[in-house]
Enzyme design. Structure first.
Site, PDB file in Angstrom:
ATOM      1  N   SER A 330      -1.029  30.984  23.155  1.00  0.00           N
ATOM      2  CA  SER A 330       0.417  31.109  22.942  1.00  0.00           C
ATOM      3  C   SER A 330       1.218  30.222  23.892  1.00  0.00           C
ATOM      4  O   SER A 330       0.819  30.007  25.047  1.00  0.00           O
ATOM      5  CB  SER A 330       0.852  32.565  23.155  1.00  0.00           C
ATOM      6  OG  SER A 330       0.212  33.436  22.259  1.00  0.00           O
ATOM      7  N   HIS A 399       3.858  39.985  22.362  1.00  0.00           N
ATOM      8  CA  HIS A 399       2.433  40.335  22.419  1.00  0.00           C
ATOM      9  C   HIS A 399       2.171  41.545  23.309  1.00  0.00           C
ATOM     10  O   HIS A 399       1.369  42.416  22.954  1.00  0.00           O
ATOM     11  CB  HIS A 399       1.621  39.124  22.893  1.00  0.00           C
ATOM     12  CG  HIS A 399       1.546  38.020  21.894  1.00  0.00           C
ATOM     13  ND1 HIS A 399       0.964  38.176  20.656  1.00  0.00           N
ATOM     14  CD2 HIS A 399       2.002  36.736  21.939  1.00  0.00           C
ATOM     15  CE1 HIS A 399       1.045  37.045  19.976  1.00  0.00           C
ATOM     16  NE2 HIS A 399       1.680  36.153  20.727  1.00  0.00           N
TER      17      HIS A 399
END
Length: 472
Positions: A330, A399
């Site tokens: 990410s 997340h």
């Protein structure tokens, strides 16, 4: 893509899809015909709907106001569909100024009736729960019912999603429009809840029109060509999944790109390399979510990503039992902005500026630059917070809020122009431990606790020692 390839891809979509689209087309035509019938009836009552009638108002703003009032007052379903269709068609023709006037009208003219609200509240206080239904009815703003009736028009749901996209762009400095957005978002959350969404696998054989949308909506790692897209979809160790809504069957709401890998990857360059050698899926130990993209700006704040990631992980685990790790690669999009806004010695500010460009990055002493950036990335993730006490970085919030674990930071992981500008090339692995997602989610939501993995803890401890020495 040339016309021949596009025709081939459309033909490859399959007879099942063709039958579904034929049925959908027939239903749409029926609904459109219903709308036209209603419009003919209304011309006896509302000359504004007859474009050839000289009594039709000239001003788009006044026409929209009249149509909104008429839509709320009408009782016939055919008439309602007709007015809703006309109002949405007219709205689509408005410029930004008139759209702002429309939203301001919704805020001022379609609020709850204050006197009725006070009376219902007093009745509730005196009579108790038996008066709740009446109180609920008057608390709801009439614009919610207006939005519901607009949703009756053919293509109404998609039009309302686009309308909210306009609203979000216009309301930034206007507190009065917050309540309009609250009401529209409330309804969209109901209409787009998980129960209505369908997950669909996308690959190189999917229709060309859908593949073009992937290129358009990809916002994490630009798709630079059809060959680039093919490398992400065609190999057997690459997957892509998206959520769709039944009333918007050709428009993905969100999609995730997945790489099947051996071990946890530490950079995006290798993941997307043109000369990458694919592996057999059965050999993979890790499913890496390397790009997650929301496609509809009008659905901002309505989260689908956590449902998609968890369903993809569960489905891949069933297909490939050898997978024992589900992890992201990410971006850290807020890091460089935070560093630029933080007061630092002149030397450090020069280092920050160099880290943000390919030319500056190439000229840096990599050892000192790596130590500097990783340590500040740890501070950014563990100490900086937004206005409500959550991690400042939006991707981290997403997340960690899903129950993922902050596993590892990776240096020089995205050396693209965008990767350097946003995060100095840093990328993050968030690990989805399926057995502990709920536990981690609850710890994050209720206590603000960020669960971390051993690689991150090692870096965190080094950062603490450096900070104690006054070197950060």
């Amino acid at each position: 893509m040339n016309a021949v390839l596009m025709q081939k891809k459309d033909a490859d979509s399959g007879s099942g899809k063709a039958g579904f689209r034929k049925t959908l087309s027939a239903l749409t035509a029926l609904r459109n015909g219903f709308s036209q019938s209603g419009r003919k009836l209304l011309r006896h009552v509302l000359p504004m709907l007859d474009r050839d009638n000289p009594a039709r108002p000239v001003s788009n703003s006044s026409t929209v106001r009249e149509l909104a009032a008429a839509l709320l007052s009408t009782r016939g379903e055919a008439a309602g569909v007709a007015i809703a269709t006309d109002l949405l068609n007219l709205y689509a023709q408005l410029d930004a100024g008139d759209r702002l006037k429309f939203f301001e009208m919704l805020a001022s003219d379609f609020d709850p009736d204050e006197r009725a609200l006070v009376a219902s509240w007093e009745k509730f206080r005196s009579e108790g729960p038996t008066a709740l239904p009446q109180l609920f009815n008057v608390v709801e703003a009439p614009r919610q019912e207006l939005f519901r009736r607009l949703n009756l028009a053919p293509g109404g749901t998609a039009a309302l999603v686009r309308m909210r996209e306009d609203l979000l762009a216009l309301k930034r400095d206007l507190v009065s429009l917050e309540r309009v957005d609250f009401d529209l978002k409330h309804l969209l959350q109901s209409w787009f809840n998980r129960g209505f969404l369908k997950m669909q696998s996308i690959d190189w054989s999917s229709p060309a029109s859908l593949l073009e949308l992937l290129i358009r909506y990809e916002a994490v790692h630009d798709i630079t060509s059809w060959s680039d897209l093919r490398r992400r979809l065609a190999p057997t160790d690459r997957r892509c999944f998206a959520f769709f809504h039944p009333v918007m069957p050709d428009e993905p709401l969100i999609f995730v790109e997945v790489g099947l890998t051996i071990g946890i990857p530490d950079n995006i360059q290798d993941m997307l390399a043109a000369d990458r050698v694919p592996i057999e899926p059965a050999l993979a130990t890790t499913a890496t979510f390397y790009s997650i993209n929301n496609c509809q700006r009008g659905l901002a704040g309505i989260s689908f990503g956590h449902f998609l990631i968890k369903q993809v992980a569960a489905d891949l685990k069933r297909e490939l039992p050898g997978l024992d790790c589900f992890v992201t690669l990410s971006p850290l999009p807020g890091l460089m902005k935070w560093l630029r806004e933080t007061e630092k010695p002149e030397h450090d500010q020069a280092l920050v500026e160099a880290l943000g460009t390919p030319e500056g990055f190439a000229a840096l002493d990599k050892g000192s630059a790596q130590s500097f950036l990783l340590q500040h990335a740890v501070t950014y993730l563990t100490q900086t917070r937004d206005a409500v006490g959550k991690p400042r970085d939006p991707v981290a919030r997403f997340h960690l809020g899903n129950g993922a674990r902050l596993e590892r930071l990776n240096w020089a992981a995205d050396t693209s122009i965008n990767g350097l500008r946003q995060s100095g090339g840093i990328m993050v692995n968030y690990l989805y431990d399926l057995a502990h997602l709920e536990e981690n989610h609850e710890a994050f939501v209720e206590q603000g606790q960020v669960v971390t993995g051993e690689p991150f803890d090692t870096l965190l401890n080094a950062t603490v020692r450096q900070s104690a020495k006054g070197q950060i």
